[in-house]
Motif scaffolding. Sequence first.
Motif, PDB file in Angstrom:
ATOM      1  N   THR A 213       4.345  -3.282   1.710  1.00 43.53           N
ATOM      2  CA  THR A 213       3.691  -2.406   0.907  1.00 43.53           C
ATOM      3  C   THR A 213       4.445  -2.605  -0.336  1.00 43.53           C
ATOM      4  N   PRO A 214       3.812  -2.092  -1.560  1.00 43.59           N
ATOM      5  CA  PRO A 214       4.153  -2.048  -2.776  1.00 43.59           C
ATOM      6  C   PRO A 214       5.796  -1.897  -2.973  1.00 43.59           C
ATOM      7  N   TYR A 316       0.287  -1.076  -7.275  1.00 40.79           N
ATOM      8  CA  TYR A 316      -0.183   0.248  -6.931  1.00 40.79           C
ATOM      9  C   TYR A 316      -1.219   0.745  -7.792  1.00 40.79           C
TER      10      TYR A 316
END
Lengths: 567, 86
Positions: A213-214, A316
């Motif tokens: 994930t970011p 994001y």
Amino acid sequence: MSEVLLNPALLMMLAGLVALVIPKRALGVWAVVVPVATLALLISLPEGAAGQFTVFGMELVTRRIDGLSFVWAVIFHIAAILAGIYAWHVQDRVQQVAALVYAGAAIGAVLAGDLLTLFLYWELTALSSVLLVWASRNPTATKVGFRYLIIQVISGLLLMCGALVMHQQTGSIAFDHIGLEGVAGWLIFIAFGIKCAFPFLHNWLQDAYPHATPTGTVVLSAFTTKLAVYSLARGYAGEDLLITIGAIMTAFPIFFAVIENDLRRVLSYSLNNQLGFMVVGVGIGTELAINGAAAHAFAHILYKALLFMSMGAVLYRVGTVKASELGGLYKSMPWTTVFCIIGAMSISAFPLFSGFVTKSMILTAVAYEGEWIVWTVLLFASAGVLDHSGIKVPFFTFFFHDAGHRVKEAPWNMLLAMGITAFLCIAIGVYPDPLYAILPFPVDYHSYTAAHVITQLQLLLFAALAFAVLMRKGWYPEEIKSTNLDFDWVYRRLLPRMTTAVLNGVWAADKAVRGVALRTLDGVVAKASHTLGPNGVFSSNLSTGAMVVWVSVLLGFYVVFSYFWTA
Amino acid sequence: MASEQRDERQRWLDRPENVTKIVRALWIACGALVVAEFFYHKHPYFGFDGSFAFYAIFGFAAYCVIVFSAKGLRRVIKRDEDYYNE
């Protein structure tokens, strides 16, 4: 027993479990408060070994604070705090729990005084960190996560085997200098090497980190590989082989980074290249070199996190970090641009930025040992760093052709985390003394000499000039959508294909052998049916006369034979 | 979004002549760094690193070598984006 519990790592991991039940809104603040508290605990704890207990006759040391482990424990805490701020908005319980347990496990491993404790934390870092990849919740991330996990677990198993062999041979599992001697030494070395992304063992890194994930990639970038560098510094300082391995590590990823389109993968190659500098430092093994490796790990965790944070913010907001789809983002995300550039200048080792005061310690240590080839390779790699992390990442994301994305600036908490990290990168570069003060050995090194500043600026600005020239001539490789094959092709394509081919071969051979056998059998059956069947020789009606003749012949033969025999 | 883009003011960097200015500034900075060769005390580690403008030449050359080798490497290892079908 209370001594065992008085361990920042255990408390952080327990807090991670508590995060399973606290309200989701509180997850963000929890992820920041916990590492701040355990950092305070770490600083208050005395040096030396503590928290010992005995299991199956093996003495475990769960908390060893000395010059080497302290600096790593401190930077791991700082990384956890910064990652906590950066992920403040994330209300995904899996990620928040995993991040705390992972950071705690990494700190526990660094504080481990024996190989069994190290092994337990080692495997725990693997199990907790893979959740940050799986948290992307897509089929690719799931596959990638499994590949990552398998490789990490293999590393742990090798470490365990090595520790057991060592216990068998020496009766000790203390985690001190191990050295490349005997089976145990090599098993543990390869275990560390996998986690440190040695050449040919490196692809798990470039495979997994771009798929987390970011916020997850920021966490991942800090711990696993630097834990491996710490372990090498503890167990294999001064091993010449590390100098060669490290030099190769600094050089080969830069070529892949130049042509890679996914900017988080570019940063992963760049991470690999930075690890090389630390591995060389460990291999040189002098006080200056070990200090350099530790200082560089410290600075590197910060600027690499900063770069991954900036790319995470872009991912994001924009939804992609492919260079071919980005450009001109400085108009929408000016602060992120500034922070990314600070990270880029730090990793490139511009004067007044952190890389300048740490990487040069390693290069100087290499030069003092007269290793001119290695030194030249490191200098070459430094020019490469300027390309992929110093120029490529910020340039193609925030400048170059405007790709037309008009997005909001990163959320406040991401900006705050990037701001603090950027501040630390500059603070270390401007005033390195506090960092030098916590290094394993006393520091007698001055990075700000006229010669060092000028030569470094020459190296970097002339490399930048080369970029400008190549860009204007149109010779710089364009950013295009692609997959570049690396060594992972061997286990993602070649081995599966070979396995299929071998299985097909076995199957074909089996079929052929069975075919021959069947045909032989058929022949025998046909022959038998020919002989024994209704029209066969044995089935024909011979006359009794013929039978009598044959019996007489046999009897005659018998009489003659027995006459001569008895005579 | 389109109208937003039309309304946007033109940025300083949007003008090509300003990009040229930056590149010129880089040339000047590099020139100054070569001139600086005469004004500081060198203490080379090996000897060859003390030759005139060693770091400048090395930086420029290394960068070009890296970029051109990478272009060559791309010819060998580049595949479709969905090569692994994942």
